[in-house]
Write a protein that holds these residues in place. Structure first.
Motif, PDB file in Angstrom:
ATOM      1  N   HIS A  41       0.816  -1.221   0.000  1.00  0.00           N
ATOM      2  CA  HIS A  41       0.000   0.000   0.000  1.00  0.00           C
ATOM      3  C   HIS A  41       0.850   1.272   0.000  1.00  0.00           C
ATOM      4  CE1 HIS A  41       0.986  -0.607   4.263  1.00  0.00           C
ATOM      5  NE2 HIS A  41       0.763   0.689   4.432  1.00  0.00           N
ATOM      6  N   LEU A  42       2.162   1.134   0.218  1.00  0.00           N
ATOM      7  CA  LEU A  42       3.061   2.290   0.209  1.00  0.00           C
ATOM      8  C   LEU A  42       3.614   2.576  -1.185  1.00  0.00           C
ATOM      9  CD1 LEU A  42       5.120   1.519   3.467  1.00  0.00           C
ATOM     10  CD2 LEU A  42       3.175   3.071   3.226  1.00  0.00           C
ATOM     11  N   ASN A  43       3.366   1.684  -2.156  1.00  0.00           N
ATOM     12  CA  ASN A  43       3.866   1.908  -3.522  1.00  0.00           C
ATOM     13  C   ASN A  43       3.184   3.133  -4.137  1.00  0.00           C
ATOM     14  OD1 ASN A  43       5.366  -0.388  -3.148  1.00  0.00           O
ATOM     15  ND2 ASN A  43       4.005  -1.709  -4.339  1.00  0.00           N
ATOM     16  N   VAL A  81      15.913   1.237 -13.469  1.00  0.00           N
ATOM     17  CA  VAL A  81      15.685   0.968 -12.050  1.00  0.00           C
ATOM     18  C   VAL A  81      16.636   1.861 -11.261  1.00  0.00           C
ATOM     19  CG1 VAL A  81      15.674  -0.752 -10.214  1.00  0.00           C
ATOM     20  CG2 VAL A  81      15.014  -1.394 -12.546  1.00  0.00           C
ATOM     21  N   ILE A  82      16.079   2.708 -10.418  1.00  0.00           N
ATOM     22  CA  ILE A  82      16.871   3.664  -9.645  1.00  0.00           C
ATOM     23  C   ILE A  82      16.691   3.375  -8.165  1.00  0.00           C
ATOM     24  CG2 ILE A  82      17.195   6.100  -9.061  1.00  0.00           C
ATOM     25  CD1 ILE A  82      16.239   6.794 -11.869  1.00  0.00           C
ATOM     26  N   THR A  83      17.796   3.217  -7.457  1.00  0.00           N
ATOM     27  CA  THR A  83      17.770   2.968  -6.020  1.00  0.00           C
ATOM     28  C   THR A  83      19.110   3.413  -5.437  1.00  0.00           C
ATOM     29  OG1 THR A  83      17.401   1.279  -4.325  1.00  0.00           O
ATOM     30  CG2 THR A  83      18.546   0.575  -6.312  1.00  0.00           C
ATOM     31  N   ALA A  84      19.464   2.912  -4.258  1.00  0.00           N
ATOM     32  CA  ALA A  84      20.731   3.250  -3.611  1.00  0.00           C
ATOM     33  C   ALA A  84      21.059   2.161  -2.611  1.00  0.00           C
ATOM     34  CB  ALA A  84      20.649   4.614  -2.927  1.00  0.00           C
ATOM     35  N   SER A  85      22.206   2.262  -1.984  1.00  0.00           N
ATOM     36  CA  SER A  85      22.611   1.273  -0.985  1.00  0.00           C
ATOM     37  C   SER A  85      21.614   1.259   0.169  1.00  0.00           C
ATOM     38  CB  SER A  85      24.012   1.590  -0.468  1.00  0.00           C
ATOM     39  OG  SER A  85      24.946   1.609  -1.528  1.00  0.00           O
ATOM     40  N   ASN A 130       9.156  10.442 -23.917  1.00  0.00           N
ATOM     41  CA  ASN A 130       9.358   8.997 -24.122  1.00  0.00           C
ATOM     42  C   ASN A 130       8.911   8.168 -22.920  1.00  0.00           C
ATOM     43  OD1 ASN A 130      10.488   9.651 -26.552  1.00  0.00           O
ATOM     44  ND2 ASN A 130      12.606   9.301 -25.922  1.00  0.00           N
ATOM     45  N   ILE A 131       8.812   8.779 -21.748  1.00  0.00           N
ATOM     46  CA  ILE A 131       8.456   8.045 -20.522  1.00  0.00           C
ATOM     47  C   ILE A 131       6.966   7.760 -20.506  1.00  0.00           C
ATOM     48  CG2 ILE A 131       8.400   8.152 -18.005  1.00  0.00           C
ATOM     49  CD1 ILE A 131      10.927   9.867 -18.127  1.00  0.00           C
ATOM     50  N   ILE A 132       6.622   6.511 -20.267  1.00  0.00           N
ATOM     51  CA  ILE A 132       5.212   6.116 -20.237  1.00  0.00           C
ATOM     52  C   ILE A 132       4.753   5.701 -18.838  1.00  0.00           C
ATOM     53  CG2 ILE A 132       5.178   5.420 -22.641  1.00  0.00           C
ATOM     54  CD1 ILE A 132       5.490   2.520 -21.748  1.00  0.00           C
ATOM     55  N   SER A 133       5.695   5.424 -17.931  1.00  0.00           N
ATOM     56  CA  SER A 133       5.293   4.976 -16.589  1.00  0.00           C
ATOM     57  C   SER A 133       6.459   5.139 -15.630  1.00  0.00           C
ATOM     58  CB  SER A 133       4.846   3.508 -16.615  1.00  0.00           C
ATOM     59  OG  SER A 133       4.530   3.053 -15.308  1.00  0.00           O
ATOM     60  N   ALA A 134       6.125   5.414 -14.366  1.00  0.00           N
ATOM     61  CA  ALA A 134       7.119   5.466 -13.283  1.00  0.00           C
ATOM     62  C   ALA A 134       6.425   5.055 -12.001  1.00  0.00           C
ATOM     63  CB  ALA A 134       7.716   6.861 -13.156  1.00  0.00           C
ATOM     64  N   THR A 135       7.053   4.140 -11.268  1.00  0.00           N
ATOM     65  CA  THR A 135       6.459   3.602 -10.042  1.00  0.00           C
ATOM     66  C   THR A 135       7.528   3.469  -8.971  1.00  0.00           C
ATOM     67  OG1 THR A 135       4.887   2.326 -11.371  1.00  0.00           O
ATOM     68  CG2 THR A 135       5.093   1.734  -9.043  1.00  0.00           C
ATOM     69  N   ILE A 136       7.207   3.916  -7.746  1.00  0.00           N
ATOM     70  CA  ILE A 136       8.100   3.741  -6.597  1.00  0.00           C
ATOM     71  C   ILE A 136       7.608   2.541  -5.798  1.00  0.00           C
ATOM     72  CG2 ILE A 136       9.013   4.759  -4.475  1.00  0.00           C
ATOM     73  CD1 ILE A 136       8.573   7.500  -5.728  1.00  0.00           C
ATOM     74  N   HIS A 137       8.471   1.570  -5.591  1.00  0.00           N
ATOM     75  CA  HIS A 137       8.125   0.366  -4.826  1.00  0.00           C
ATOM     76  C   HIS A 137       8.757   0.442  -3.440  1.00  0.00           C
ATOM     77  CE1 HIS A 137       7.240  -2.266  -8.618  1.00  0.00           C
ATOM     78  NE2 HIS A 137       6.194  -1.580  -8.213  1.00  0.00           N
ATOM     79  N   PRO A 143      13.797   0.431  -0.978  1.00  0.00           N
ATOM     80  CA  PRO A 143      12.983   1.289  -1.850  1.00  0.00           C
ATOM     81  C   PRO A 143      13.674   1.488  -3.196  1.00  0.00           C
ATOM     82  CG  PRO A 143      13.135   2.213   0.365  1.00  0.00           C
ATOM     83  CD  PRO A 143      14.120   1.087   0.310  1.00  0.00           C
ATOM     84  N   HIS A 144      12.891   1.516  -4.283  1.00  0.00           N
ATOM     85  CA  HIS A 144      13.445   1.741  -5.613  1.00  0.00           C
ATOM     86  C   HIS A 144      12.350   2.244  -6.524  1.00  0.00           C
ATOM     87  CE1 HIS A 144      11.900  -2.409  -5.603  1.00  0.00           C
ATOM     88  NE2 HIS A 144      11.589  -2.172  -6.863  1.00  0.00           N
ATOM     89  N   MET A 145      12.761   2.761  -7.684  1.00  0.00           N
ATOM     90  CA  MET A 145      11.801   3.311  -8.641  1.00  0.00           C
ATOM     91  C   MET A 145      12.039   2.697 -10.015  1.00  0.00           C
ATOM     92  SD  MET A 145      10.786   7.263  -9.487  1.00  0.00           S
ATOM     93  CE  MET A 145      12.439   7.796  -9.937  1.00  0.00           C
ATOM     94  N   HIS A 146      10.937   2.311 -10.685  1.00  0.00           N
ATOM     95  CA  HIS A 146      10.971   1.831 -12.059  1.00  0.00           C
ATOM     96  C   HIS A 146      10.508   2.965 -12.977  1.00  0.00           C
ATOM     97  CE1 HIS A 146      11.504  -2.433 -10.964  1.00  0.00           C
ATOM     98  NE2 HIS A 146      10.695  -2.174  -9.954  1.00  0.00           N
ATOM     99  N   ILE A 147      11.300   3.244 -13.992  1.00  0.00           N
ATOM    100  CA  ILE A 147      10.922   4.238 -14.997  1.00  0.00           C
ATOM    101  C   ILE A 147      10.924   3.535 -16.355  1.00  0.00           C
ATOM    102  CG2 ILE A 147      11.522   6.409 -16.122  1.00  0.00           C
ATOM    103  CD1 ILE A 147      12.867   7.280 -13.542  1.00  0.00           C
ATOM    104  N   ASP A 148       9.740   3.459 -16.979  1.00  0.00           N
ATOM    105  CA  ASP A 148       9.592   2.785 -18.265  1.00  0.00           C
ATOM    106  C   ASP A 148       9.529   3.829 -19.379  1.00  0.00           C
ATOM    107  OD1 ASP A 148       9.290   0.190 -16.971  1.00  0.00           O
ATOM    108  OD2 ASP A 148       7.305   0.903 -16.360  1.00  0.00           O
ATOM    109  N   TYR A 149      10.352   3.656 -20.387  1.00  0.00           N
ATOM    110  CA  TYR A 149      10.378   4.613 -21.496  1.00  0.00           C
ATOM    111  C   TYR A 149      10.582   3.854 -22.807  1.00  0.00           C
ATOM    112  CZ  TYR A 149      15.444   3.987 -21.247  1.00  0.00           C
ATOM    113  OH  TYR A 149      16.709   3.444 -21.233  1.00  0.00           O
TER     114      TYR A 149
END
Length: 393
Positions: A41-43, A81-85, A130-137, A143-149
């Motif tokens: 539910h936090l996505n 896919v964007i995230t960090a340590s 070009n970006i069609i979707s972005a979601t933070i999981h 935690p990470h983010m998906h960016i679809d383009y």
């Protein structure tokens, strides 16, 4: 040092649907076992209309831009896919064990600021159109983010080969019949350039961003514009470094763990084999000792047998001698009584050790019998004196 993480995954048209189902958590299958549904539910969906599938969004964008997949197996979409340590998010307030109790408004603002900055960078680098979707999981290990383009190329020029011609305008060919490339006065190959239509092409898309250096340039740009501003490191630098997808990474990790388990099992097996060798050695030593003990027992039994024979012979000679001597038979009888009494005492002690009550009873009975015997001997003695007195009278 904690590092920012940016990975790129290429996807064909047939893989867009499953990717979208996993992003939306409508059907994850068994591909990702890290998902915790209590935190789903936090996505946060940053863009893409609610209710619209990723595949539908891809189709709509392709129709709007007038592009299409031209061949089977062509890359139709890419996912960043964007995230960090993990320690970076922990320092910002992320708590994986307690996050299931949060609401979206309770997500630490610094974490959202990191992803917002990454989204702004992605719009500039990949192209907002070009970006069609972005979601933070927030429901996986970190935690990470998906960016679809879609790798759409616009306003580009296409290089065209130029071939040499003679005075009549005919193509000049070599001895094998191949057309000869046109060259300038310095011998450099001449190319012609023409306006290229808008098209879906992953290779041309990354060629515009540096060609073979594109991956390194992208990582450098992400570091300077996003992760570096949050105190994160650049990570490993290398133009030939390939991105390992999540499934491949997990497979590599599973292979590594299996290898470690195999090594551990081999070490345990070696330990068992060493212990078995020691046990076999002990058994062999035990067999040798047993043979030595059996030999000693045989010798001891032979010695005891010979000793008993000698004692019996000496005892028989002693008895025969006593019988021939004056008073010998009486002394022999007294010796036998002493031997019987000694055996009785030993038997009584053994009985007392095993059963105290029975031993005490036998002992009391024996004392009573001995008392009666002493009383009878006293009476016999008194009667003997009385008889002697009367006889003298």
């Amino acid at each position: 040092m904690d590092c920012g993480i940016l990975r790129i995954k290429s996807i064909t048209a047939g893989g867009i649907g499953p990717i979208g189902s996993e992003e939306d958590r409508t059907s994850c299958g068994e591909r990702n076992g890290d998902i915790d549904s209590e935190r789903s539910h936090l996505n946060i969906r940053v863009c893409r209309t609610n209710g619209q599938t990723l595949y539908r969004a891809w189709q709509d964008k392709c129709e709007t831009m007038g592009v299409k997949v031209s061949r089977k197996g062509q890359i139709a979409m890419e996912q960043a896919v964007i995230t960090a340590s993990p320690n970076f998010f922990k320092a910002l307030g992320w708590d994986r064990d307690l996050a299931w109790l949060w609401t979206i408004n309770e997500i630490p603002s610094d974490i959202l600021n990191y992803f917002n900055s990454a989204m702004v960078w992605a719009e500039n680098y990949f192209g907002a159109n070009n970006i069609i979707s972005a979601t933070i999981h927030m429901d996986e290990s970190s935690p990470h983010m998906h960016i679809d383009y879609i790798p759409i190329v616009e306003n580009s020029r296409r290089r065209k080969d130029v071939y040499a011609r003679d005075e009549r305008g005919n193509l000049v060919r070599d001895e094998k019949g191949h057309c000869i490339r046109a060259r300038d006065a310095t011998g450099k190959v001449i190319y012609a350039y023409e306006e290229a239509p808008t098209r879906l092409s992953r290779s041309d898309y990354w060629q515009q961003r540096g060609g073979r250096q594109s991956y390194r340039r992208m990582q450098d740009d992400f570091y300077s514009q996003v992760s570096g501003l949050f105190g994160l490191g650049r990570g490993d630098i290398g133009t030939g470094r390939q991105h390992i997808e999540q499934e491949c990474y997990k497979a590599a990790e599973a292979k590594r763990k299996a290898y470690e388990a195999e090594q551990t099992a081999q070490e345990a097996l070696n330990t068992v084999l060493q212990a078995k060798d020691k046990l076999d050695t002990i058994k062999r030593q035990k067999e040798v000792l047993r043979a030595d003990m059996e030999l000693l027992m045989d010798n001891a039994e032979e010695y005891a047998k010979n000793t008993r024979q000698l004692v019996e012979e000496e005892w028989k000679e002693t008895i025969a001698l006593l019988r021939r001597e004056p008073g010998g038979p009486k002394a022999l009888e007294k010796a036998r009584d002493m031997i019987k009494w000694r055996d009785y005492q030993r038997g009584l002690e053994a009985l007392t050790d095993n059963n105290q009550l029975a031993g005490d009873k036998v002992k009391a009975t024996t004392e009573h019998i001995l008392s009666l015997g002493q009383r009878l001997r006293n009476q016999e003695h008194d009667l003997g004196h009385e008889y002697a007195d009367r006889k003298e009278r």
